[in-house]
Design a protein around this motif. Structure first.
Motif, PDB file in Angstrom:
ATOM      1  N   ALA A 189     -34.248 -28.842 -52.280  1.00  0.00           N
ATOM      2  CA  ALA A 189     -35.160 -29.509 -51.342  1.00  0.00           C
ATOM      3  C   ALA A 189     -35.751 -30.774 -51.952  1.00  0.00           C
ATOM      4  N   ARG A 190     -35.933 -30.781 -53.269  1.00  0.00           N
ATOM      5  CA  ARG A 190     -36.483 -31.956 -53.957  1.00  0.00           C
ATOM      6  C   ARG A 190     -35.391 -32.956 -54.354  1.00  0.00           C
ATOM      7  N   GLY A 191     -34.122 -32.652 -54.058  1.00  0.00           N
ATOM      8  CA  GLY A 191     -33.019 -33.550 -54.402  1.00  0.00           C
ATOM      9  C   GLY A 191     -32.681 -33.554 -55.881  1.00  0.00           C
ATOM     10  N   GLU A 192     -33.005 -32.475 -56.594  1.00  0.00           N
ATOM     11  CA  GLU A 192     -32.772 -32.421 -58.035  1.00  0.00           C
ATOM     12  C   GLU A 192     -31.409 -31.831 -58.409  1.00  0.00           C
ATOM     13  N   VAL A 193     -30.741 -31.206 -57.447  1.00  0.00           N
ATOM     14  CA  VAL A 193     -29.442 -30.589 -57.704  1.00  0.00           C
ATOM     15  C   VAL A 193     -28.490 -30.865 -56.554  1.00  0.00           C
ATOM     16  N   SER A 194     -27.221 -30.756 -56.867  1.00  0.00           N
ATOM     17  CA  SER A 194     -26.181 -30.747 -55.839  1.00  0.00           C
ATOM     18  C   SER A 194     -25.167 -29.706 -56.276  1.00  0.00           C
ATOM     19  N   GLY A 195     -24.262 -29.356 -55.394  1.00  0.00           N
ATOM     20  CA  GLY A 195     -23.247 -28.390 -55.765  1.00  0.00           C
ATOM     21  C   GLY A 195     -22.848 -27.511 -54.601  1.00  0.00           C
ATOM     22  N   SER A 196     -22.195 -26.393 -54.938  1.00  0.00           N
ATOM     23  CA  SER A 196     -21.715 -25.490 -53.901  1.00  0.00           C
ATOM     24  C   SER A 196     -22.080 -24.060 -54.251  1.00  0.00           C
ATOM     25  N   VAL A 197     -22.049 -23.221 -53.240  1.00  0.00           N
ATOM     26  CA  VAL A 197     -22.345 -21.806 -53.437  1.00  0.00           C
ATOM     27  C   VAL A 197     -21.323 -20.979 -52.669  1.00  0.00           C
ATOM     28  N   GLY A 198     -20.925 -19.872 -53.257  1.00  0.00           N
ATOM     29  CA  GLY A 198     -19.968 -18.976 -52.629  1.00  0.00           C
ATOM     30  C   GLY A 198     -20.288 -17.541 -53.004  1.00  0.00           C
ATOM     31  N   TYR A 199     -19.436 -16.640 -52.619  1.00  0.00           N
ATOM     32  CA  TYR A 199     -19.703 -15.228 -52.861  1.00  0.00           C
ATOM     33  C   TYR A 199     -18.406 -14.451 -53.019  1.00  0.00           C
ATOM     34  N   GLU A 200     -18.536 -13.235 -53.562  1.00  0.00           N
ATOM     35  CA  GLU A 200     -17.443 -12.278 -53.640  1.00  0.00           C
ATOM     36  C   GLU A 200     -18.015 -10.919 -53.254  1.00  0.00           C
ATOM     37  N   VAL A 201     -17.454 -10.275 -52.266  1.00  0.00           N
ATOM     38  CA  VAL A 201     -17.795  -8.899 -51.929  1.00  0.00           C
ATOM     39  C   VAL A 201     -16.756  -8.044 -52.645  1.00  0.00           C
ATOM     40  N   VAL A 202     -17.204  -7.119 -53.478  1.00  0.00           N
ATOM     41  CA  VAL A 202     -16.307  -6.338 -54.326  1.00  0.00           C
ATOM     42  C   VAL A 202     -16.302  -4.874 -53.886  1.00  0.00           C
ATOM     43  N   GLY A 203     -15.153  -4.409 -53.411  1.00  0.00           N
ATOM     44  CA  GLY A 203     -14.976  -2.995 -53.106  1.00  0.00           C
ATOM     45  C   GLY A 203     -15.688  -2.494 -51.870  1.00  0.00           C
ATOM     46  N   ILE A 204     -16.095  -3.383 -50.978  1.00  0.00           N
ATOM     47  CA  ILE A 204     -16.815  -2.992 -49.764  1.00  0.00           C
ATOM     48  C   ILE A 204     -16.113  -3.611 -48.567  1.00  0.00           C
ATOM     49  N   GLU A 205     -15.790  -2.781 -47.577  1.00  0.00           N
ATOM     50  CA  GLU A 205     -15.179  -3.281 -46.350  1.00  0.00           C
ATOM     51  C   GLU A 205     -16.104  -2.962 -45.177  1.00  0.00           C
ATOM     52  N   SER A 206     -16.648  -4.034 -44.570  1.00  0.00           N
ATOM     53  CA  SER A 206     -17.581  -3.872 -43.463  1.00  0.00           C
ATOM     54  C   SER A 206     -17.568  -5.125 -42.595  1.00  0.00           C
ATOM     55  N   LYS A 207     -17.376  -4.952 -41.294  1.00  0.00           N
ATOM     56  CA  LYS A 207     -17.407  -6.089 -40.368  1.00  0.00           C
ATOM     57  C   LYS A 207     -18.781  -6.748 -40.375  1.00  0.00           C
ATOM     58  N   GLU A 208     -19.839  -5.949 -40.461  1.00  0.00           N
ATOM     59  CA  GLU A 208     -21.198  -6.483 -40.433  1.00  0.00           C
ATOM     60  C   GLU A 208     -21.493  -7.358 -41.647  1.00  0.00           C
ATOM     61  N   ILE A 209     -21.002  -6.939 -42.814  1.00  0.00           N
ATOM     62  CA  ILE A 209     -21.208  -7.749 -44.017  1.00  0.00           C
ATOM     63  C   ILE A 209     -20.447  -9.058 -43.890  1.00  0.00           C
ATOM     64  N   THR A 210     -19.217  -8.993 -43.449  1.00  0.00           N
ATOM     65  CA  THR A 210     -18.419 -10.203 -43.262  1.00  0.00           C
ATOM     66  C   THR A 210     -19.104 -11.160 -42.285  1.00  0.00           C
ATOM     67  N   ALA A 211     -19.709 -10.618 -41.247  1.00  0.00           N
ATOM     68  CA  ALA A 211     -20.358 -11.458 -40.236  1.00  0.00           C
ATOM     69  C   ALA A 211     -21.622 -12.138 -40.751  1.00  0.00           C
ATOM     70  N   VAL A 212     -22.386 -11.492 -41.623  1.00  0.00           N
ATOM     71  CA  VAL A 212     -23.672 -12.038 -42.043  1.00  0.00           C
ATOM     72  C   VAL A 212     -23.568 -13.012 -43.218  1.00  0.00           C
ATOM     73  N   ILE A 213     -22.533 -12.878 -44.037  1.00  0.00           N
ATOM     74  CA  ILE A 213     -22.429 -13.750 -45.213  1.00  0.00           C
ATOM     75  C   ILE A 213     -21.795 -15.075 -44.786  1.00  0.00           C
ATOM     76  N   PRO A 214     -22.450 -16.184 -45.129  1.00  0.00           N
ATOM     77  CA  PRO A 214     -21.928 -17.491 -44.715  1.00  0.00           C
ATOM     78  C   PRO A 214     -20.677 -17.875 -45.497  1.00  0.00           C
ATOM     79  N   ILE A 215     -19.940 -18.814 -44.945  1.00  0.00           N
ATOM     80  CA  ILE A 215     -18.791 -19.339 -45.684  1.00  0.00           C
ATOM     81  C   ILE A 215     -19.328 -20.168 -46.852  1.00  0.00           C
TER      82      ILE A 215
END
Length: 187
Positions: A102-128
């Motif tokens: 918010a202060r413009g001090e960083v830039s970059g990217s963020v991602g995720y890994e779901v490990v060993g869990i299969e759920s439509k709801e989790i897939t739907a809530v986690i952003p790309i």
């Protein structure tokens, strides 16, 4: 694992939430920081892990006597690749990272890994995967809460996996062979 859902839950009784900060040095090495403040401008990685797991001791014999342990379970890993644009920025958590963005001090990217869990709801809530923004902490902290709750949901399928291995200095091939051998012998 061919176990019913409750057996899988019983198999992985431990929970943890850990944060790791890596600094990528100019010489190609990686340093691990214990403080959340970046020491200087540069490239960093913030890793937030939520895991539900068991610790499995690993034993060997003869020429394969390497010992250690494996962390086996399920979870969510959030990875933020950060470019610190100035010195002394707090990157110790998703909340601090959002504030720095918010202060413009960083830039970059963020991602995720779901490990060993299969759920439509989790897939739907986690952003790309996306850019680091001021609202990143809200989105991913909510995702951690959803994952924690959905682990127990009857429609969620769990597939525990090896999350980490620690050993006494032998090669990875030997320690992996010893771990697999323990499970093969118990069948």
């Amino acid at each position: 694992m061919s176990m019913d859902k409750q057996s899988v839950i019983n198999f992985i009784p431990n929970e943890s939430m850990e944060t790791t900060i890596q600094r990528f040095n100019a010489d190609g090495t990686v340093s691990y920081l214990y403080s959340g403040r970046s020491l200087k401008k540069g490239t960093y990685r913030l890793i937030v892990d939520y895991n539900k797991y068991i610790i499995q001791s690993i034993e060997g014999s003869g020429n394969d006597s390497c010992v250690g342990y494996a962390k086996i379970g399920v979870g969510l890993r959030i990875v933020a690749n950060i470019n610190a644009l100035k010195n002394n920025i707090d990157i110790s958590s998703l909340v601090a990272l959002g504030a720095a963005a918010a202060r413009g001090e960083v830039s970059g990217s963020v991602g995720y890994e779901v490990v060993g869990i299969e759920s439509k709801e989790i897939t739907a809530v986690i952003p790309i995967n996306s850019e680091i923004t001021s609202s990143i902490n809200q989105v991913f902290l909510q995702a951690i809460g959803v994952v924690k709750g959905k682990i127990y949901d009857s429609s969620t399928r769990l597939y525990p996996q090896v999350i980490a291995i620690k050993h006494t200095g032998c090669d990875l091939k030997t320690i992996t062979k010893n771990l697999i051998g323990q499970y093969g012998a118990s069948n």
